[in-house]
Design a protein around this motif. Structure first.
Motif, PDB file in Angstrom:
ATOM      1  N   SER A   1      14.611  16.679  56.304  1.00 58.90           N
ATOM      2  CA  SER A   1      13.540  16.960  55.343  1.00 58.90           C
ATOM      3  C   SER A   1      12.524  15.833  55.263  1.00 58.90           C
ATOM      4  CB  SER A   1      14.127  17.244  53.961  1.00 58.90           C
ATOM      5  OG  SER A   1      14.739  16.085  53.433  1.00 58.90           O
ATOM      6  N   ALA A   2      12.928  14.617  55.607  1.00 56.32           N
ATOM      7  CA  ALA A   2      11.986  13.495  55.574  1.00 56.32           C
ATOM      8  C   ALA A   2      10.884  13.652  56.613  1.00 56.32           C
ATOM      9  CB  ALA A   2      12.724  12.179  55.802  1.00 56.32           C
TER      10      ALA A   2
ATOM     11  N   LEU B   1      -2.072  20.682  65.747  1.00 56.99           N
ATOM     12  CA  LEU B   1      -2.273  19.256  65.984  1.00 56.99           C
ATOM     13  C   LEU B   1      -2.051  18.387  64.742  1.00 56.99           C
ATOM     14  CD1 LEU B   1      -2.949  17.260  68.205  1.00 56.99           C
ATOM     15  CD2 LEU B   1      -5.356  17.488  67.586  1.00 56.99           C
ATOM     16  N   PRO B   2      -2.602  18.729  63.578  1.00 55.94           N
ATOM     17  CA  PRO B   2      -2.307  17.891  62.395  1.00 55.94           C
ATOM     18  C   PRO B   2      -0.823  17.873  62.032  1.00 55.94           C
ATOM     19  CG  PRO B   2      -4.178  19.292  61.952  1.00 55.94           C
ATOM     20  CD  PRO B   2      -3.613  19.740  63.258  1.00 55.94           C
ATOM     21  N   ARG B   3      -0.140  19.017  62.162  1.00 52.26           N
ATOM     22  CA  ARG B   3       1.294  19.043  61.867  1.00 52.26           C
ATOM     23  C   ARG B   3       2.071  18.176  62.837  1.00 52.26           C
ATOM     24  NH1 ARG B   3       3.488  24.539  62.208  1.00 52.26           N
ATOM     25  NH2 ARG B   3       1.643  24.976  63.439  1.00 52.26           N
ATOM     26  N   LEU B   4       1.694  18.232  64.109  1.00 49.43           N
ATOM     27  CA  LEU B   4       2.356  17.399  65.111  1.00 49.43           C
ATOM     28  C   LEU B   4       2.158  15.916  64.811  1.00 49.43           C
ATOM     29  CD1 LEU B   4       3.857  17.170  67.843  1.00 49.43           C
ATOM     30  CD2 LEU B   4       1.597  17.186  68.919  1.00 49.43           C
ATOM     31  N   LEU B   5       0.927  15.535  64.495  1.00 49.87           N
ATOM     32  CA  LEU B   5       0.645  14.124  64.204  1.00 49.87           C
ATOM     33  C   LEU B   5       1.379  13.642  62.956  1.00 49.87           C
ATOM     34  CD1 LEU B   5      -3.171  13.961  65.029  1.00 49.87           C
ATOM     35  CD2 LEU B   5      -1.256  13.102  66.392  1.00 49.87           C
ATOM     36  N   VAL B   6       1.406  14.478  61.925  1.00 52.09           N
ATOM     37  CA  VAL B   6       2.094  14.082  60.686  1.00 52.09           C
ATOM     38  C   VAL B   6       3.601  13.980  60.917  1.00 52.09           C
ATOM     39  CG1 VAL B   6       2.699  14.901  58.371  1.00 52.09           C
ATOM     40  CG2 VAL B   6       0.327  14.879  59.108  1.00 52.09           C
ATOM     41  N   THR B   7       4.153  14.879  61.719  1.00 54.07           N
ATOM     42  CA  THR B   7       5.577  14.810  62.019  1.00 54.07           C
ATOM     43  C   THR B   7       5.910  13.546  62.790  1.00 54.07           C
ATOM     44  OG1 THR B   7       5.699  17.221  62.064  1.00 54.07           O
ATOM     45  CG2 THR B   7       7.503  16.011  63.101  1.00 54.07           C
ATOM     46  N   ILE B   8       5.094  13.214  63.785  1.00 55.96           N
ATOM     47  CA  ILE B   8       5.317  11.987  64.558  1.00 55.96           C
ATOM     48  C   ILE B   8       5.177  10.759  63.671  1.00 55.96           C
ATOM     49  CG2 ILE B   8       4.372  10.544  66.412  1.00 55.96           C
ATOM     50  CD1 ILE B   8       3.778  13.170  67.914  1.00 55.96           C
ATOM     51  N   LEU B   9       4.155  10.732  62.820  1.00 56.41           N
ATOM     52  CA  LEU B   9       3.977   9.597  61.905  1.00 56.41           C
ATOM     53  C   LEU B   9       5.128   9.503  60.907  1.00 56.41           C
ATOM     54  CD1 LEU B   9       0.145   9.738  61.190  1.00 56.41           C
ATOM     55  CD2 LEU B   9       1.386   8.016  62.507  1.00 56.41           C
ATOM     56  N   GLY B  10       5.616  10.645  60.432  1.00 61.60           N
ATOM     57  CA  GLY B  10       6.746  10.639  59.509  1.00 61.60           C
ATOM     58  C   GLY B  10       8.005  10.101  60.156  1.00 61.60           C
TER      59      GLY B  10
ATOM     60  N   MET C   1       8.038   8.025  62.749  1.00 61.95           N
ATOM     61  CA  MET C   1       7.805   6.590  62.975  1.00 61.95           C
ATOM     62  C   MET C   1       7.979   5.795  61.684  1.00 61.95           C
ATOM     63  SD  MET C   1       4.561   6.727  65.600  1.00 61.95           S
ATOM     64  CE  MET C   1       3.942   5.198  64.993  1.00 61.95           C
ATOM     65  N   TRP C   2       7.453   6.326  60.592  1.00 62.17           N
ATOM     66  CA  TRP C   2       7.517   5.623  59.318  1.00 62.17           C
ATOM     67  C   TRP C   2       8.937   5.575  58.767  1.00 62.17           C
ATOM     68  CZ3 TRP C   2       8.214   7.504  54.157  1.00 62.17           C
ATOM     69  CH2 TRP C   2       7.960   6.550  53.176  1.00 62.17           C
ATOM     70  N   GLY C   3       9.704   6.660  58.965  1.00 58.22           N
ATOM     71  CA  GLY C   3      11.028   6.721  58.372  1.00 58.22           C
ATOM     72  C   GLY C   3      12.164   6.407  59.330  1.00 58.22           C
ATOM     73  N   ALA C   4      11.858   5.957  60.543  1.00 57.87           N
ATOM     74  CA  ALA C   4      12.913   5.709  61.527  1.00 57.87           C
ATOM     75  C   ALA C   4      13.861   4.600  61.069  1.00 57.87           C
ATOM     76  CB  ALA C   4      12.302   5.366  62.877  1.00 57.87           C
TER      77      ALA C   4
ATOM     78  N   GLY D   1      16.007   5.947  58.255  1.00 59.87           N
ATOM     79  CA  GLY D   1      16.967   6.920  58.750  1.00 59.87           C
ATOM     80  C   GLY D   1      18.099   6.286  59.524  1.00 59.87           C
ATOM     81  N   LEU D   2      17.769   5.315  60.376  1.00 58.82           N
ATOM     82  CA  LEU D   2      18.821   4.628  61.118  1.00 58.82           C
ATOM     83  C   LEU D   2      19.713   3.803  60.200  1.00 58.82           C
ATOM     84  CD1 LEU D   2      16.952   3.570  64.368  1.00 58.82           C
ATOM     85  CD2 LEU D   2      18.725   5.297  64.106  1.00 58.82           C
ATOM     86  N   THR D   3      19.137   3.256  59.150  1.00 57.77           N
ATOM     87  CA  THR D   3      19.941   2.534  58.171  1.00 57.77           C
ATOM     88  C   THR D   3      20.919   3.477  57.477  1.00 57.77           C
ATOM     89  OG1 THR D   3      18.118   0.988  57.790  1.00 57.77           O
ATOM     90  CG2 THR D   3      19.840   1.073  56.112  1.00 57.77           C
ATOM     91  N   LYS D   4      20.441   4.657  57.101  1.00 58.16           N
ATOM     92  CA  LYS D   4      21.315   5.647  56.468  1.00 58.16           C
ATOM     93  C   LYS D   4      22.429   6.084  57.421  1.00 58.16           C
ATOM     94  CE  LYS D   4      19.777   6.633  52.372  1.00 58.16           C
ATOM     95  NZ  LYS D   4      20.606   6.344  51.207  1.00 58.16           N
ATOM     96  N   LEU D   5      22.087   6.319  58.704  1.00 55.75           N
ATOM     97  CA  LEU D   5      23.102   6.710  59.676  1.00 55.75           C
ATOM     98  C   LEU D   5      24.134   5.608  59.886  1.00 55.75           C
ATOM     99  CD1 LEU D   5      21.067   8.587  62.422  1.00 55.75           C
ATOM    100  CD2 LEU D   5      22.839   9.515  60.943  1.00 55.75           C
ATOM    101  N   THR D   6      23.677   4.366  59.926  1.00 56.05           N
ATOM    102  CA  THR D   6      24.597   3.243  60.103  1.00 56.05           C
ATOM    103  C   THR D   6      25.524   3.117  58.903  1.00 56.05           C
ATOM    104  OG1 THR D   6      22.920   2.105  61.411  1.00 56.05           O
ATOM    105  CG2 THR D   6      24.724   0.776  60.555  1.00 56.05           C
ATOM    106  N   GLU D   7      24.983   3.252  57.701  1.00 50.02           N
ATOM    107  CA  GLU D   7      25.821   3.188  56.502  1.00 50.02           C
ATOM    108  C   GLU D   7      26.862   4.305  56.498  1.00 50.02           C
ATOM    109  OE1 GLU D   7      23.107   3.393  53.258  1.00 50.02           O
ATOM    110  OE2 GLU D   7      22.382   1.346  53.539  1.00 50.02           O
ATOM    111  N   PHE D   8      26.454   5.501  56.921  1.00 51.65           N
ATOM    112  CA  PHE D   8      27.395   6.621  56.966  1.00 51.65           C
ATOM    113  C   PHE D   8      28.486   6.362  57.996  1.00 51.65           C
ATOM    114  CE2 PHE D   8      28.704  10.839  58.534  1.00 51.65           C
ATOM    115  CZ  PHE D   8      29.235  11.330  57.352  1.00 51.65           C
TER     116      PHE D   8
END
Length: 89
Positions: A22-23, A52-61, A63-66, A69-76
């Protein structure tokens, strides 16, 4: 080994997957809805205008939340490793 332990692990995993997905999907949903309303108001029927705007926003999201997200996966994962003695006995 009790089944409740496994149910809790699966429930936690599915919750984490839902949050991570969802992020990146929710911002794309908002942008897609905004562009669709704009297209309906102006009668522009161009498919790339919404893609195109949806693709760019998804890629930016992603990149911004990577990092988050990896921190959450590591904690899990670390939580799962710490629960091994509970599961085994």
């Amino acid at each position: 080994m009790q089944p409740e332990v496994f149910v809790d692990i699966v429930r936690s995993a599915l919750g984490l997957v839902a949050v991570l997905v969802s992020a990146s999907i929710l911002p794309s949903l908002v942008v897609g809805l905004t562009v669709s309303v704009f297209q309906a108001a102006t009668s522009i029927n161009e498919q790339t205008l919404s893609f195109l705007p949806r693709l760019l926003v998804t890629i930016l999201g992603i990149m911004w939340g990577a990092h988050w997200g990896l921190t959450k996966l590591t904690e899990f994962f670390l939580e799962l490793v710490h629960q091994i003695p509970t599961v085994l006995g």
